[in-house]
Design a protein around this motif. Structure first.
Motif, mmCIF file in Angstrom:
data_model
loop_
_atom_site.group_PDB
_atom_site.id
_atom_site.type_symbol
_atom_site.label_atom_id
_atom_site.label_comp_id
_atom_site.label_asym_id
_atom_site.label_seq_id
_atom_site.Cartn_x
_atom_site.Cartn_y
_atom_site.Cartn_z
ATOM 1 N N SER A 1 -6.163 2.265 -10.153
ATOM 2 C CA SER A 1 -5.127 1.109 -10.359
ATOM 3 C C SER A 1 -5.034 1.361 -9.053
ATOM 4 O O SER A 1 -4.515 -0.470 -8.679
ATOM 5 C CB SER A 1 -3.649 1.040 -10.722
ATOM 6 O OG SER A 1 -3.170 2.441 -10.387
ATOM 7 N N PHE A 2 -5.330 1.393 -8.054
ATOM 8 C CA PHE A 2 -5.409 0.508 -6.798
ATOM 9 C C PHE A 2 -6.644 0.317 -6.447
ATOM 10 O O PHE A 2 -6.732 -1.074 -5.437
ATOM 11 C CB PHE A 2 -5.846 2.437 -5.602
ATOM 12 C CG PHE A 2 -4.808 2.972 -5.525
ATOM 13 C CD1 PHE A 2 -3.746 2.442 -4.523
ATOM 14 C CD2 PHE A 2 -4.372 4.472 -6.192
ATOM 15 C CE1 PHE A 2 -2.501 3.217 -3.696
ATOM 16 C CE2 PHE A 2 -2.705 4.947 -5.541
ATOM 17 C CZ PHE A 2 -2.306 4.579 -4.863
ATOM 18 N N GLY A 3 -7.427 -0.290 -7.178
ATOM 19 C CA GLY A 3 -8.967 -1.405 -7.511
ATOM 20 C C GLY A 3 -10.115 -0.504 -6.407
ATOM 21 O O GLY A 3 -11.124 -1.202 -7.103
ATOM 22 N N TRP A 4 -9.798 0.118 -5.548
ATOM 23 C CA TRP A 4 -11.550 0.273 -5.031
ATOM 24 C C TRP A 4 -11.931 1.948 -5.248
ATOM 25 O O TRP A 4 -12.681 1.965 -5.368
ATOM 26 C CB TRP A 4 -10.493 0.555 -3.591
ATOM 27 C CG TRP A 4 -9.792 1.640 -3.268
ATOM 28 C CD1 TRP A 4 -8.649 1.139 -3.169
ATOM 29 C CD2 TRP A 4 -10.092 2.814 -3.233
ATOM 30 N NE1 TRP A 4 -7.729 1.981 -3.038
ATOM 31 C CE2 TRP A 4 -8.519 3.770 -2.925
ATOM 32 C CE3 TRP A 4 -10.974 3.567 -3.085
ATOM 33 C CZ2 TRP A 4 -7.947 4.552 -2.977
ATOM 34 C CZ3 TRP A 4 -10.718 5.058 -3.040
ATOM 35 C CH2 TRP A 4 -8.954 5.641 -2.732
ATOM 36 N N ALA A 5 -10.778 2.244 -6.090
ATOM 37 C CA ALA A 5 -11.851 3.908 -6.313
ATOM 38 C C ALA A 5 -13.364 4.005 -7.715
ATOM 39 O O ALA A 5 -12.756 2.638 -8.297
ATOM 40 C CB ALA A 5 -10.375 4.660 -7.438
ATOM 41 N N PHE A 6 -14.104 4.396 -7.478
ATOM 42 C CA PHE A 6 -14.982 4.794 -8.914
ATOM 43 C C PHE A 6 -15.237 3.385 -9.011
ATOM 44 O O PHE A 6 -16.114 3.476 -10.051
ATOM 45 C CB PHE A 6 -14.154 5.491 -10.474
ATOM 46 C CG PHE A 6 -13.120 6.318 -9.831
ATOM 47 C CD1 PHE A 6 -13.920 7.582 -10.093
ATOM 48 C CD2 PHE A 6 -11.908 6.196 -10.227
ATOM 49 C CE1 PHE A 6 -12.592 8.675 -9.942
ATOM 50 C CE2 PHE A 6 -11.602 7.283 -10.320
ATOM 51 C CZ PHE A 6 -11.623 8.815 -9.713
ATOM 52 N N PHE B 1 0.688 -1.543 0.087
ATOM 53 C CA PHE B 1 -0.291 0.266 -0.077
ATOM 54 C C PHE B 1 0.585 0.860 -0.021
ATOM 55 O O PHE B 1 0.387 1.733 -0.853
ATOM 56 C CB PHE B 1 -0.967 -0.155 0.929
ATOM 57 C CG PHE B 1 -1.642 1.476 1.559
ATOM 58 C CD1 PHE B 1 -3.069 1.710 0.279
ATOM 59 C CD2 PHE B 1 -1.188 2.131 2.424
ATOM 60 C CE1 PHE B 1 -3.300 2.963 0.912
ATOM 61 C CE2 PHE B 1 -1.791 3.668 2.308
ATOM 62 C CZ PHE B 1 -2.869 3.805 1.487
ATOM 63 N N ARG B 2 1.658 1.417 0.902
ATOM 64 C CA ARG B 2 2.556 3.034 0.838
ATOM 65 C C ARG B 2 3.311 2.497 -0.219
ATOM 66 O O ARG B 2 4.112 3.692 -0.715
ATOM 67 C CB ARG B 2 3.774 2.587 2.366
ATOM 68 C CG ARG B 2 3.189 2.444 3.909
ATOM 69 C CD ARG B 2 2.715 3.355 3.804
ATOM 70 N NE ARG B 2 3.327 4.726 4.170
ATOM 71 C CZ ARG B 2 2.705 6.044 4.466
ATOM 72 N NH1 ARG B 2 2.131 6.380 4.500
ATOM 73 N NH2 ARG B 2 4.113 6.914 4.040
ATOM 74 N N TYR B 3 4.250 2.220 -1.152
ATOM 75 C CA TYR B 3 4.530 1.707 -1.985
ATOM 76 C C TYR B 3 3.556 2.006 -3.225
ATOM 77 O O TYR B 3 4.541 2.634 -4.264
ATOM 78 C CB TYR B 3 5.444 0.219 -2.804
ATOM 79 C CG TYR B 3 5.662 0.106 -4.027
ATOM 80 C CD1 TYR B 3 6.818 0.919 -4.606
ATOM 81 C CD2 TYR B 3 4.930 -0.411 -4.747
ATOM 82 C CE1 TYR B 3 7.263 0.792 -5.423
ATOM 83 C CE2 TYR B 3 5.373 -0.508 -6.334
ATOM 84 C CZ TYR B 3 6.519 0.049 -6.820
ATOM 85 O OH TYR B 3 7.135 0.154 -7.918
ATOM 86 N N ARG C 1 3.070 5.849 -2.911
ATOM 87 C CA ARG C 1 3.773 7.018 -2.923
ATOM 88 C C ARG C 1 4.882 6.800 -4.641
ATOM 89 O O ARG C 1 4.686 8.133 -4.317
ATOM 90 C CB ARG C 1 5.333 6.133 -2.493
ATOM 91 C CG ARG C 1 6.688 7.553 -2.653
ATOM 92 C CD ARG C 1 6.496 8.453 -1.407
ATOM 93 N NE ARG C 1 7.393 9.284 -2.682
ATOM 94 C CZ ARG C 1 7.243 10.238 -2.936
ATOM 95 N NH1 ARG C 1 4.938 11.119 -3.151
ATOM 96 N NH2 ARG C 1 8.140 11.653 -3.777
ATOM 97 N N ARG C 2 3.936 5.632 -5.955
ATOM 98 C CA ARG C 2 4.002 6.147 -6.553
ATOM 99 C C ARG C 2 3.512 6.639 -6.888
ATOM 100 O O ARG C 2 3.586 7.519 -8.175
ATOM 101 C CB ARG C 2 4.374 4.172 -6.901
ATOM 102 C CG ARG C 2 5.261 4.156 -7.978
ATOM 103 C CD ARG C 2 4.724 2.903 -8.181
ATOM 104 N NE ARG C 2 3.739 2.813 -9.233
ATOM 105 C CZ ARG C 2 3.233 1.028 -9.805
ATOM 106 N NH1 ARG C 2 3.756 0.399 -9.637
ATOM 107 N NH2 ARG C 2 2.230 1.466 -10.497
ATOM 108 N N GLU D 1 4.896 14.733 -9.907
ATOM 109 C CA GLU D 1 5.607 15.205 -11.773
ATOM 110 C C GLU D 1 4.226 15.796 -13.000
ATOM 111 O O GLU D 1 4.659 16.572 -13.729
ATOM 112 C CB GLU D 1 5.792 13.746 -12.786
ATOM 113 C CG GLU D 1 7.459 13.309 -12.009
ATOM 114 C CD GLU D 1 8.124 12.001 -11.715
ATOM 115 O OE1 GLU D 1 7.420 11.538 -13.044
ATOM 116 O OE2 GLU D 1 8.612 11.227 -11.420
ATOM 117 N N VAL D 2 3.458 15.629 -12.932
ATOM 118 C CA VAL D 2 1.911 15.618 -13.909
ATOM 119 C C VAL D 2 1.941 17.211 -13.672
ATOM 120 O O VAL D 2 1.637 18.162 -14.852
ATOM 121 C CB VAL D 2 1.285 14.775 -13.845
ATOM 122 C CG1 VAL D 2 1.963 13.793 -14.760
ATOM 123 C CG2 VAL D 2 -0.065 14.567 -13.343
#
Length: 139
Positions: free
Chosen positions: A129-134, A23-25, A28-29, A36-37
């Motif tokens: 990509s976290f899987g739980w969003a939206f 989760f922390r990785y 942080r990513r 950056e964006v």
């Protein structure tokens, strides 16, 4: 995790530690990607977060400085300074409240709205990509 006697939490298992590490990785990513964006778009990550909280405030498309401070988990005076910097960059504007004129509403400008929508479009796949969003899950 359940509690031991005395109210102390149970020690995490190896699997718990691996899940926390993952989760922390990923978090942080995501934060690095966001940094950056946003910089590439000419705004700071905090400016993006403020615009997102203004437009994404539940039930309306504006927020007060106090509400923004809570949503950003920041001090009200620091949030007011951030609003001022965003105002100077033509991303937001302040407007007296219609019911209570002492209450100051923060709204996005046309430029701020356009910037937010462009950045949010870039962020959405990363959040998904976290899987739980939206309301979606990832295999």
């Amino acid at each position: 995790m359940s509690s031991r006697k005395g109210g102390l939490p149970e020690a995490p298992s190896k699997e718990d530690l691996e899940a926390m590490s993952e989760f922390r990785y990923r978090l942080r990513r995501f934060l690095r990607f966001s940094e950056e964006v946003t910089h590439a778009a000419g705004v700071t990550p905090l400016q993006y977060q403020l615009m997102l909280q203004v437009r994404g405030f539940p039930g309306r498309s504006w927020a007060t400085v106090g509400e923004l401070a809570e949503r950003l988990q920041a001090a009200p005076n620091g949030t007011a300074a951030l609003v001022s910097r965003c105002e100077a960059a033509d991303l937001v504007f302040r407007k007296p409240g219609e019911v209570d004129r002492r209450q100051v509403q923060v709204h996005l400008t046309v430029k701020g709205d356009r910037c937010l929508l462009e950045l949010a479009a870039l962020h959405k796949p990363e959040i998904e990509s976290f899987g739980w969003a939206f309301g979606k899950t990832t295999e």
